[in-house]
Design an enzyme around this catalytic site. Structure first.
Site: not given
Length: 425
Positions: A250, A253, A318-319, A352, A412
């Site tokens: 990862q 990335h 995230e993961h 992924d 109202h």
């Protein structure tokens, strides 16, 4: 006791980078809103060296991209899309319209209605990330979105054939070869040649993420996305090489992708730096992954599963890959994360690319308040009500009138009072 054996860059340095990106994106969005297609084309030429007669692909060009791929590649795309579609369809079953009579003569309900128009961004400048086409386009189509347009930058001076094929096979209605902020702006703001969309999805670099953030409100977005993040929670049931591979898988990335190892194994923690170096040697993406690890990698040594859980909850990655004796212990207790990957037989790459869960996930701690992209993100839940009898309207109206008086809302109150007067017997 929790010991931080290796730490990443402090948050204030990350904020300085974000401020530089923000100013650049603001200027580009303003220019495209003013000049439309001409500005989109100029930025495409400037950043991607790409300015064909039309940024939108014809059906013949799409067919040419598909025909250029080997049969195995097309079969693999079909397999991945079948898994993603199947899981999205199952998720759709969890959503249903409801209608209930809550009081005699009072009916309340909601309908789940697909969005009308969605724009999907697929990154492709550095790596042709065709999986994002499955995750965005295909999932939107399963949800029932009528118009799905898709954009990806050119790759090596031409349309990225695999991305285009994945977009088309997923059901995209319009496909454009344009990337970056200019693509996101074109979809959200519209131009003379492109109708604007209602919702934007898809990952991207820091500039794409910032463009989506600035456009939020004018359109909906899937997530406020940051760099890819990964965490491996592990004990002595796995070895340092496997952990190193999963962290670097990862980290490649981008140079600012955090990769965190949280472990109760002092032996693994001691061996991990050396294994990182060995694994980097066999990765063609080592120049990126090594920077990410050196600047944003962390090794955290804990004494217990409870301490590892506490660190996971604090960081909210995230993961989160869990390779311990009992991964389900963590699944039952974790509340802050994007997606979980349980046991040594799976990994983030499966998620992924192919296994079926969506890979567009919350970053920067957003897992505290939202999950990732799923079929439900493309669905709007709208409520409705009806009152079947005069008696029911009078009863509700009397309560409403008194409550409006407490708030000093005369208009109202009159909406309720006129019905009470007319329908009272």
């Amino acid at each position: 006791m929790i010991r931080y054996l290796k730490q990443g860059k402090p948050a204030d340095q990350k904020r300085d980078i974000d401020n530089q990106v923000q100013a650049t994106v603001t200027a580009i969005l303003s220019d495209i809103e003013t000049r439309g297609d001409a500005a989109v084309r100029e930025y495409s030429e400037k950043f991607d060296k790409w300015a064909p007669e039309s940024l939108r692909l014809t059906q013949a060009q799409i067919d040419e991209c598909i025909a250029s791929l080997p049969a195995q590649a097309l079969d693999d795309i079909r397999f991945a899309q079948a898994q993603i579609k199947r899981f999205a369809q199952v998720q759709m079953l969890s959503m249903r319209d409801v209608e209930v009579e809550t009081l005699p003569g009072v009916v309340l309900g909601h309908r789940n209605i697909p969005m009308n128009s969605v724009g999907c961004y697929v990154p492709g400048g550095k790596y042709p990330l065709l999986a994002s086409a499955h995750m965005g386009v295909l999932t939107a189509k399963v949800a029932g979105v009528k118009r799905v347009i898709a954009c990806a930058p050119p790759y090596q001076g031409k349309p990225a054939a695999a991305i285009v094929a994945a977009m088309a096979m997923a059901g995209a209605d319009e496909i454009y070869v344009v990337g970056g902020v200019q693509a996101v702006a074109m979809m959200a703001l519209g131009t003379d040649s492109v109708e604007p969309v209602d919702f934007l999805v898809g990952p991207g670099n820091a500039y794409v993420a910032e463009a989506k953030r600035q456009l939020f409100g004018r359109v909906g977005i899937d997530l406020f996305a940051g760099p890819t993040e990964t965490m491996v929670i592990c004990d002595d049931t796995v070895d340092a090489e496997l952990v190193a591979v999963d962290l670097l898988g990862q980290a490649e990335h981008g140079p600012n992708s955090p990769a965190v190892c949280v472990t109760t194994s002092a032996k693994l923690a001691a061996e991990l730096p050396g294994q990182i170096e060995k694994v980097l040697e066999r990765l063609s993406t080592r120049d990126v992954a090594s920077v990410a690890w050196n600047e944003y990698g962390q090794i955290i040594l804990c004494d217990s599963d409870e301490e590892m859980l506490a660190e996971s909850e604090r960081i909210c990655s995230e993961h989160v890959q869990v390779m311990t004796r009992d991964p389900d212990w963590f699944l039952a207790r974790m509340t802050n994360y994007g997606a979980a990957f349980l046991g040594h037989r799976t990994n983030v790459s499966y998620g992924d690319k192919v296994i079926g869960t969506n890979h567009t996930l919350p970053t920067n701690g957003a897992g505290r308040y939202t999950g990732g992209l799923w079929v439900g993100k493309f669905i709007k839940t709208h409520t409705y009500q009806r009152v079947l009898t005069d008696e029911a309207s009078v009863m509700i109206g009397q309560y409403c009138s008194r409550l409006c008086a407490l708030e000093h809302f005369a208009g109202h109150k009159e909406q309720a009072d006129i019905r009470v007067r007319r329908m009272s017997k």
